[in-house]
Motif scaffolding. Structure first.
Motif, PDB file in Angstrom:
ATOM      1  N   MET A 214       0.820  -1.220   0.000  1.00 48.40           N
ATOM      2  CA  MET A 214       0.000   0.000   0.000  1.00 48.40           C
ATOM      3  C   MET A 214       0.851   1.265   0.000  1.00 48.40           C
ATOM      4  SD  MET A 214      -3.287  -0.503  -0.043  1.00 48.40           S
ATOM      5  CE  MET A 214      -4.102   0.809   0.803  1.00 48.40           C
ATOM      6  N   LYS A 215       2.053   1.193   0.529  1.00 52.40           N
ATOM      7  CA  LYS A 215       2.909   2.377   0.573  1.00 52.40           C
ATOM      8  C   LYS A 215       3.279   2.879  -0.814  1.00 52.40           C
ATOM      9  CE  LYS A 215       6.408  -0.780   1.982  1.00 52.40           C
ATOM     10  NZ  LYS A 215       5.445  -1.652   2.521  1.00 52.40           N
ATOM     11  N   TYR A 216       3.184   2.031  -1.825  1.00 52.11           N
ATOM     12  CA  TYR A 216       3.530   2.436  -3.181  1.00 52.11           C
ATOM     13  C   TYR A 216       2.497   3.379  -3.788  1.00 52.11           C
ATOM     14  CZ  TYR A 216       7.362  -0.799  -3.073  1.00 52.11           C
ATOM     15  OH  TYR A 216       8.522  -1.431  -2.742  1.00 52.11           O
ATOM     16  N   ILE A 217       1.338   3.502  -3.160  1.00 54.63           N
ATOM     17  CA  ILE A 217       0.359   4.484  -3.627  1.00 54.63           C
ATOM     18  C   ILE A 217       0.960   5.880  -3.516  1.00 54.63           C
ATOM     19  CG2 ILE A 217      -1.852   5.573  -3.093  1.00 54.63           C
ATOM     20  CD1 ILE A 217      -2.879   2.846  -2.254  1.00 54.63           C
ATOM     21  N   LEU A 218       1.507   6.200  -2.342  1.00 54.43           N
ATOM     22  CA  LEU A 218       2.118   7.514  -2.159  1.00 54.43           C
ATOM     23  C   LEU A 218       3.417   7.662  -2.931  1.00 54.43           C
ATOM     24  CD1 LEU A 218       1.633   8.346   1.605  1.00 54.43           C
ATOM     25  CD2 LEU A 218       0.505   9.342  -0.346  1.00 54.43           C
ATOM     26  N   ILE A 219       4.233   6.619  -2.957  1.00 51.61           N
ATOM     27  CA  ILE A 219       5.522   6.709  -3.645  1.00 51.61           C
ATOM     28  C   ILE A 219       5.321   6.951  -5.138  1.00 51.61           C
ATOM     29  CG2 ILE A 219       7.576   5.380  -4.282  1.00 51.61           C
ATOM     30  CD1 ILE A 219       7.420   4.108  -1.485  1.00 51.61           C
ATOM     31  N   ASN A 220       4.380   6.242  -5.766  1.00 49.38           N
ATOM     32  CA  ASN A 220       4.140   6.439  -7.192  1.00 49.38           C
ATOM     33  C   ASN A 220       3.579   7.827  -7.491  1.00 49.38           C
ATOM     34  OD1 ASN A 220       5.131   4.012  -8.089  1.00 49.38           O
ATOM     35  ND2 ASN A 220       3.158   2.977  -7.983  1.00 49.38           N
ATOM     36  N   ILE A 221       2.695   8.333  -6.642  1.00 47.17           N
ATOM     37  CA  ILE A 221       2.157   9.682  -6.847  1.00 47.17           C
ATOM     38  C   ILE A 221       3.280  10.711  -6.741  1.00 47.17           C
ATOM     39  CG2 ILE A 221       0.672  11.460  -5.840  1.00 47.17           C
ATOM     40  CD1 ILE A 221      -1.273   9.193  -5.113  1.00 47.17           C
ATOM     41  N   GLU A 222       4.142  10.550  -5.738  1.00 49.28           N
ATOM     42  CA  GLU A 222       5.252  11.492  -5.577  1.00 49.28           C
ATOM     43  C   GLU A 222       6.218  11.420  -6.754  1.00 49.28           C
ATOM     44  OE1 GLU A 222       9.094  12.235  -2.700  1.00 49.28           O
ATOM     45  OE2 GLU A 222       7.618  10.746  -2.127  1.00 49.28           O
ATOM     46  N   ARG A 223       6.538  10.229  -7.204  1.00 49.03           N
ATOM     47  CA  ARG A 223       7.471  10.091  -8.332  1.00 49.03           C
ATOM     48  C   ARG A 223       6.873  10.652  -9.615  1.00 49.03           C
ATOM     49  NH1 ARG A 223       9.803   4.029  -7.383  1.00 49.03           N
ATOM     50  NH2 ARG A 223      11.135   4.530  -5.610  1.00 49.03           N
ATOM     51  N   ARG A 224       5.604  10.437  -9.841  1.00 49.72           N
ATOM     52  CA  ARG A 224       4.981  10.993 -11.055  1.00 49.72           C
ATOM     53  C   ARG A 224       4.974  12.515 -11.022  1.00 49.72           C
ATOM     54  NH1 ARG A 224       2.563   6.861 -13.960  1.00 49.72           N
ATOM     55  NH2 ARG A 224       2.128   5.005 -12.730  1.00 49.72           N
TER      56      ARG A 224
END
Length: 146
Positions: A40-50
């Protein structure tokens, strides 16, 4: 754009409650996600990276959504709904946003008339015989550190 702004301004209290409930629920879910080893932590990580890395939209980083992730997603949704309902009922009947504390001034009470020993009335005179001063009423010109 104007219609969206007008719509959001008309429901700003509800939008504030929803935002607080969703972010608070995610803040509760994130440590559980870390210790359970789900993704679930990849939700925030992907938004930040995009948002920060150029051409990140070309990279495909979608981890598999396993049963732990579904469980945490439902828990996130349940906590969000519960938090919104709790805040909504707690704030019902209150003003939408409280006024700033310096704008609300208490009305000072005038000293009451005190009955003397002879049955007469004394006003603003203390036991020693001096005149009592009225309480200091702060205004906007009063220094903060007095």
């Amino acid at each position: 754009m104007t219609l969206v702004t007008i719509f959001l301004l008309s429901i700003n209290i509800i939008a504030n409650l929803i935002c607080c409930a969703v972010i608070g629920a995610f803040a509760t879910i994130l440590p559980i996600d870390y210790y359970s080893g789900s993704q679930m932590k990849y939700i925030l990580i992907n938004i930040e990276r995009r948002a920060t890395v150029t051409d990140f939209y070309k990279a495909m980083q979608m981890p598999t959504f396993q049963w732990k992730d579904w469980l945490l997603a439902f828990l996130w949704l349940g906590l969000s709904v519960t938090g919104f309902i709790f805040q909504y009922h707690q704030n019902k009947g209150r003003p939408p946003f409280p006024p700033p504390p310096r704008s609300v001034r208490a009305v000072p009470e005038l000293p009451a008339l005190v009955a003397g020993s002879s049955g007469g009335r004394r006003s603003l005179i203390n036991e020693v015989g001096g005149v009592r001063s009225l309480p200091h009423i702060p205004s906007e010109r009063t220094p903060l550190l007095t």
